[in-house]
Motif scaffolding. Structure first.
Motif, PDB file in Angstrom:
ATOM      1  N   ASP A 200     -11.316  26.930 -10.243  1.00 50.52           N
ATOM      2  CA  ASP A 200     -11.183  26.639  -8.642  1.00 50.52           C
ATOM      3  C   ASP A 200     -12.401  26.629  -8.124  1.00 50.52           C
ATOM      4  O   ASP A 200     -12.746  27.884  -7.707  1.00 50.52           O
ATOM      5  CB  ASP A 200     -10.057  28.398  -7.979  1.00 50.52           C
ATOM      6  CG  ASP A 200      -9.325  28.222  -6.732  1.00 50.52           C
ATOM      7  OD1 ASP A 200      -9.861  27.741  -6.291  1.00 50.52           O
ATOM      8  OD2 ASP A 200      -9.310  29.270  -6.299  1.00 50.52           O
ATOM      9  N   SER A 202     -12.317  25.909  -5.195  1.00 50.33           N
ATOM     10  CA  SER A 202     -12.196  26.479  -3.513  1.00 50.33           C
ATOM     11  C   SER A 202     -12.978  28.099  -3.073  1.00 50.33           C
ATOM     12  O   SER A 202     -13.053  28.563  -2.319  1.00 50.33           O
ATOM     13  CB  SER A 202     -11.170  26.567  -3.181  1.00 50.33           C
ATOM     14  OG  SER A 202      -9.922  27.656  -3.811  1.00 50.33           O
ATOM     15  N   ARG A 381     -21.217  22.982  -0.637  1.00 48.41           N
ATOM     16  CA  ARG A 381     -20.398  24.044  -0.898  1.00 48.41           C
ATOM     17  C   ARG A 381     -22.793  24.954  -1.641  1.00 48.41           C
ATOM     18  O   ARG A 381     -23.085  24.053  -0.963  1.00 48.41           O
ATOM     19  CB  ARG A 381     -20.176  24.257  -2.762  1.00 48.41           C
ATOM     20  CG  ARG A 381     -18.579  23.568  -2.186  1.00 48.41           C
ATOM     21  CD  ARG A 381     -18.135  23.788  -3.854  1.00 48.41           C
ATOM     22  NE  ARG A 381     -16.724  23.963  -3.560  1.00 48.41           N
ATOM     23  CZ  ARG A 381     -16.638  22.816  -4.443  1.00 48.41           C
ATOM     24  NH1 ARG A 381     -17.512  21.391  -5.112  1.00 48.41           N
ATOM     25  NH2 ARG A 381     -15.168  22.416  -4.290  1.00 48.41           N
ATOM     26  N   ILE A 568      -4.070  21.342   0.466  1.00 47.96           N
ATOM     27  CA  ILE A 568      -5.102  22.742   0.841  1.00 47.96           C
ATOM     28  C   ILE A 568      -4.211  24.062   0.270  1.00 47.96           C
ATOM     29  O   ILE A 568      -4.346  24.708  -0.988  1.00 47.96           O
ATOM     30  CB  ILE A 568      -5.242  23.000   2.013  1.00 47.96           C
ATOM     31  CG1 ILE A 568      -6.313  22.159   2.353  1.00 47.96           C
ATOM     32  CG2 ILE A 568      -5.635  24.599   1.492  1.00 47.96           C
ATOM     33  CD1 ILE A 568      -7.062  23.106   3.910  1.00 47.96           C
ATOM     34  N   ARG A 582      -2.165  30.334   0.804  1.00 44.81           N
ATOM     35  CA  ARG A 582      -3.986  29.395   0.523  1.00 44.81           C
ATOM     36  C   ARG A 582      -4.140  28.545   1.927  1.00 44.81           C
ATOM     37  O   ARG A 582      -4.742  28.218   2.318  1.00 44.81           O
ATOM     38  CB  ARG A 582      -3.906  28.940  -0.029  1.00 44.81           C
ATOM     39  CG  ARG A 582      -3.755  29.626  -1.826  1.00 44.81           C
ATOM     40  CD  ARG A 582      -4.624  28.567  -3.024  1.00 44.81           C
ATOM     41  NE  ARG A 582      -3.711  27.303  -3.660  1.00 44.81           N
ATOM     42  CZ  ARG A 582      -2.200  28.289  -4.168  1.00 44.81           C
ATOM     43  NH1 ARG A 582      -2.057  28.841  -4.595  1.00 44.81           N
ATOM     44  NH2 ARG A 582      -1.753  27.280  -5.003  1.00 44.81           N
ATOM     45  N   TRP A 586      -6.674  29.573   5.401  1.00 39.78           N
ATOM     46  CA  TRP A 586      -7.693  28.258   6.387  1.00 39.78           C
ATOM     47  C   TRP A 586      -7.888  27.852   7.172  1.00 39.78           C
ATOM     48  O   TRP A 586      -8.267  27.729   8.165  1.00 39.78           O
ATOM     49  CB  TRP A 586      -7.384  27.202   4.824  1.00 39.78           C
ATOM     50  CG  TRP A 586      -8.681  26.158   5.280  1.00 39.78           C
ATOM     51  CD1 TRP A 586      -9.730  25.793   4.903  1.00 39.78           C
ATOM     52  CD2 TRP A 586      -8.487  24.655   6.484  1.00 39.78           C
ATOM     53  NE1 TRP A 586     -10.225  24.641   5.575  1.00 39.78           N
ATOM     54  CE2 TRP A 586      -9.398  23.959   6.225  1.00 39.78           C
ATOM     55  CE3 TRP A 586      -7.141  24.533   6.825  1.00 39.78           C
ATOM     56  CZ2 TRP A 586     -10.071  22.428   7.357  1.00 39.78           C
ATOM     57  CZ3 TRP A 586      -7.306  23.287   8.479  1.00 39.78           C
ATOM     58  CH2 TRP A 586      -8.554  22.244   7.985  1.00 39.78           C
ATOM     59  N   THR A 642     -12.781  21.944   4.043  1.00 33.97           N
ATOM     60  CA  THR A 642     -11.317  22.433   3.287  1.00 33.97           C
ATOM     61  C   THR A 642     -11.745  23.405   2.612  1.00 33.97           C
ATOM     62  O   THR A 642     -10.758  23.758   1.884  1.00 33.97           O
ATOM     63  CB  THR A 642     -10.925  21.197   2.812  1.00 33.97           C
ATOM     64  OG1 THR A 642     -11.786  19.796   1.733  1.00 33.97           O
ATOM     65  CG2 THR A 642     -10.405  20.292   3.516  1.00 33.97           C
ATOM     66  N   SER A 643     -13.729  23.397   1.618  1.00 33.08           N
ATOM     67  CA  SER A 643     -13.658  24.968   1.436  1.00 33.08           C
ATOM     68  C   SER A 643     -13.533  25.833   1.412  1.00 33.08           C
ATOM     69  O   SER A 643     -14.300  26.792   0.758  1.00 33.08           O
ATOM     70  CB  SER A 643     -14.984  23.781  -0.050  1.00 33.08           C
ATOM     71  OG  SER A 643     -15.598  23.705   0.827  1.00 33.08           O
ATOM     72  N   SER A 645     -12.221  29.350   3.102  1.00 29.88           N
ATOM     73  CA  SER A 645     -11.036  29.810   3.901  1.00 29.88           C
ATOM     74  C   SER A 645     -11.714  31.460   3.820  1.00 29.88           C
ATOM     75  O   SER A 645     -12.107  31.747   2.956  1.00 29.88           O
ATOM     76  CB  SER A 645      -9.670  29.664   2.713  1.00 29.88           C
ATOM     77  OG  SER A 645      -9.288  28.292   2.544  1.00 29.88           O
TER      78      SER A 645
END
Length: 709
Positions: A200, A202, A381, A568, A582, A586, A642-643, A645
């Motif tokens: 994962d 995210s 990231r 997402i 999820r 976000w 988008t990564s 949340s």
């Protein structure tokens, strides 16, 4: 509900398959009407990445014929194809058939077969036709001729056995069912799907920095230098739903180029990959982690440097702890370059001074393959990096303002800050240290716990929150917000902000009760006590609430925005509660950001369109590409990552994606100021005052904004 046990016996290698029709198929019999003889075979297959075109998956054999007569195969175009049955159909292949299969009657899928992914196969075979189903959809059918009216279909069928390939194709099969043809329409392809282990990304921790080439940089080496990083694996079924299975997962370090395990260095007795447990470090392979509700989080450190392994890259390999290794129960990280701390400790000489007080571009050195120099670029990231004991920003008078290693300003006053998506790390190597992207206004204030000394939220929870990853933090907040008052949550937020040095941790905690309650209300309105709802049915309610929270009366979400949200969420045509959560974790922080005056102005602006919508990193980069390469330096677009949340501290933050002076695409976080420190100028004016940003790029989308009626 307890996790179900994983049953190894339900899965088998394709090479070991043997499907016989040596008895009458259930549901069939002599009383079946003419033309209704036949069978329906259903199963899942998983083909490895090494599967090659023109490979037989299942072959037909009889007592007389043991040759490779194909039944199910991969064509030259990597498409699944199905052949008639010998002894039954005139069009069936014969022994010694050419492997090109060009002129042989068959039915074929329209698209290529996916590798390293579960695919459901349904084969309906009758005396006068055959139908081919993939993932529950009819992809092809063909009329056939029965070999002889004098033959009995069932008797001839019992002479045939379907056998897996002879070892030339690596793959697995799951849940094989052979039914009478009359049962084909009743078969449910979605029942009891197989599972697959995935990483994962995210939930990628602060200890990982990703470069533009997809390679992760992680600080490792000696015990005094290496840094913690966390990775999370999830167990999904074939429909991307979390699966509750009792499986223990182990992590190990392997070479990226060969997949072989990384051995201990001759001069180092430590294992190359270590895991933290109860404050102690152990070799990671010795400490398996059990899946809990389909997830397992690994807190790791690396002692093996790439420089001690001929500059080779590594993977962290996760696999289920079983006697048999299954590729679908393995997950691999991105390629990793393990570096030492001293390779990125000095400040970049490429830093720039800005005349504007609005934004500060804070660039740090990033390790490279050769000498460790260069400016960080294409970061998506956050990763741990040691920062100098003092940094400098510009105050409102244009003079330098000192900031200590915790991001605490020596003197007051700041507006907006644009910074590299790079985290710092504290002396203990935990993943909760303040960062450039989490630069705070934290003051050395005293705790706001009540005067009687009572603490409704224990110190253990506070410190767990500071040390844990994003997923664990969300679980803690769910449990805490359910019973804590608003004042308790405010105190909790201040304590976490004080100990972590990050004001944005405080922000994510403060919005928790409203986020969770609002999400529960929306799901209740959408689902009406159903477990799953159609995605199209959920859209109007999602848009309506988004517009309300974002204070956007004129602009909702376009069709492309909704597709980003669906990715997402990880859902298909239906939406479950886990997928909705999820999406909501976000979207809610993004909507809150859009409700702020300066960002809201960008959102509602149509000429120019400062915010094109909910665009991904890839779309933002595409917007900066021209017909002959990248657009001119200074071109930029704005997006929400988008990564990120809830409760990630950067959830809802804006990112500036731009072409730098070095003709390379950069991604920088844009962090807002407090209400008491607002600049009277518009945010778009402040952006354009930055030397790195000169003009707004465009990302063209065809669809008009979609608003609920």
């Amino acid at each position: 509900m307890a996790d179900e046990e994983f049953r190894e016996e339900d899965y088998s290698k394709i090479r070991d398959l043997r499907i016989s029709f040596d008895r009458e198929i259930e549901g069939g019999g002599e009383d079946q009407e003419e033309g209704k003889d036949g069978f329906f075979i259903s199963f899942w297959i998983y083909l490895s990445s090494s599967a090659r075109p023109c490979s037989v998956i299942l072959r037909q054999v009889t007592v007389e014929i043991q040759d490779d007569v194909p039944f199910l195969a991969l064509s030259e175009q990597n498409k699944l194809i199905l052949f008639p049955l010998m002894n039954l159909h005139k069009e069936a292949p014969t022994s010694g058939s050419s492997f090109s299969w060009t002129n042989m009657p068959h039915v074929s899928a329209a698209i290529e077969c996916s590798r390293e992914k579960w695919v459901h196969i349904g084969c309906e075979v009758a005396a006068n036709y055959m139908r081919f189903n993939i993932d529950g959809n009819l992809v092809a059918e063909k009329h056939l001729s029965f070999l002889s009216s004098q033959h009995n279909f069932q008797e001839d069928l019992m002479k045939i056995t379907l056998v897996g390939n002879d070892g030339n194709l690596e793959g697995y099969a799951y849940n094989i069912e052979v039914l009478h043809i009359s049962e084909a329409n009743k078969h449910q392809y979605g029942k009891n799907p197989p599972v697959k282990l995935s990483l994962d990304n995210s939930c990628l921790s602060d200890g990982v920095e990703e470069g533009g080439d997809g390679v992760w940089s992680i600080v490792g080496g000696k015990a005094s230098c290496r840094r913690n990083f966390s990775l999370e694996v999830v167990l999904f079924d074939a429909f991307s739903k979390l699966v509750h299975k009792e499986i223990r997962i182990v992590a190990s370090l392997v070479y990226a180029d060969s997949g072989t395990p990384v051995e201990k260095s001759r001069d180092d007795e430590e294992a190359p990959l270590l895991t933290s447990c109860d404050g102690l470090e152990y070799p990671s392979p010795d400490k398996p982690v059990s899946l809990l509700r389909g997830r397992a989080t690994f807190k790791l450190k690396m002692s093996q440097l790439s420089s001690k392994s001929d500059n080779r890259l590594f993977h962290v390999c996760f696999h289920a702890l079983h006697d048999q290794r299954y590729p679908f129960l393995e997950a691999y990280s991105n390629p990793i370059r393990c570096i030492s701390r001293n390779r990125n400790s000095r400040q970049s000489g490429h830093g720039k001074r800005f005349s504007s007080t609005a934004l500060v571009l804070d660039e740090r050195q990033s390790p490279s393959v050769n000498d460790g120099s260069g400016i960080i670029r294409d970061i998506s990231r956050l990763g741990h990096f040691q920062i100098p004991s003092k940094l400098y920003k510009l105050d409102h008078n244009g003079s330098q303002m000192a900031v200590d290693a915790n991001g605490i300003p020596v003197q007051d006053g700041k507006a907006f800050k644009m910074c590299s998506e790079v985290k710092s790390t504290n002396a203990e190597g935990t993943n909760s240290a303040p960062s450039d992207s989490e630069s705070t206004d934290a003051k050395n204030s005293e705790s706001r716990w009540s005067g009687d000394g009572t603490n409704p939220i224990s110190d253990a929870i506070i410190f767990r929150y500071c040390l844990d990853g994003t997923y664990e933090r969300s679980m803690l907040l769910k449990q805490t917000a359910a019973s804590a008052s608003d004042e308790d949550m405010a105190n909790f937020a201040e304590q976490v902000g004080l100990y972590s040095g990050c004001s944005h941790h405080r922000n994510q905690i403060l919005i928790s009760k409203q986020l969770l309650q609002k999400g529960a209300n929306i799901w209740s309105a959408i689902s009406r006590n159903n477990n799953r709802v159609l995605w199209t049915y959920a859209i109007p309610e999602i848009i309506r609430n988004f517009m309300c929270i974002a204070h956007s009366a004129t602009r909702g979400l376009s069709g492309q925005d909704l597709e980003v949200l669906r990715k997402i969420a990880g859902c298909g045509d239906e939406l479950g509660r886990e997928e909705f959560d999820r999406l909501w974790y976000w979207l809610y922080p993004v909507a809150l950001s859009l409700s702020k005056d300066q960002i809201n102005t960008l959102w509602v602006s149509t000429s120019p369109k400062w915010l094109e919508g909910l665009i991904t990193r890839e779309e933002a980069e595409k917007a900066l590409e021209g017909p002959n390469g990248l657009k001119k330096p200074g071109t930029f677009v704005l997006r929400f990552p988008t990564s990120r949340s809830w409760p990630h501290p950067d959830a809802g933050s804006l990112v500036v994606t731009y072409v730098g002076a070095d003709s390379v695409i950069h991604h920088k976080l844009l962090l807002g100021q407090s209400d008491s420190e607002k600049d009277s100028r518009q945010l778009q004016d402040l952006l354009l005052e930055e030397l790195e940003l000169s003009h707004l790029g465009r990302f063209s989308r065809q669809e008009a904004a979609t608003c609920p009626s």
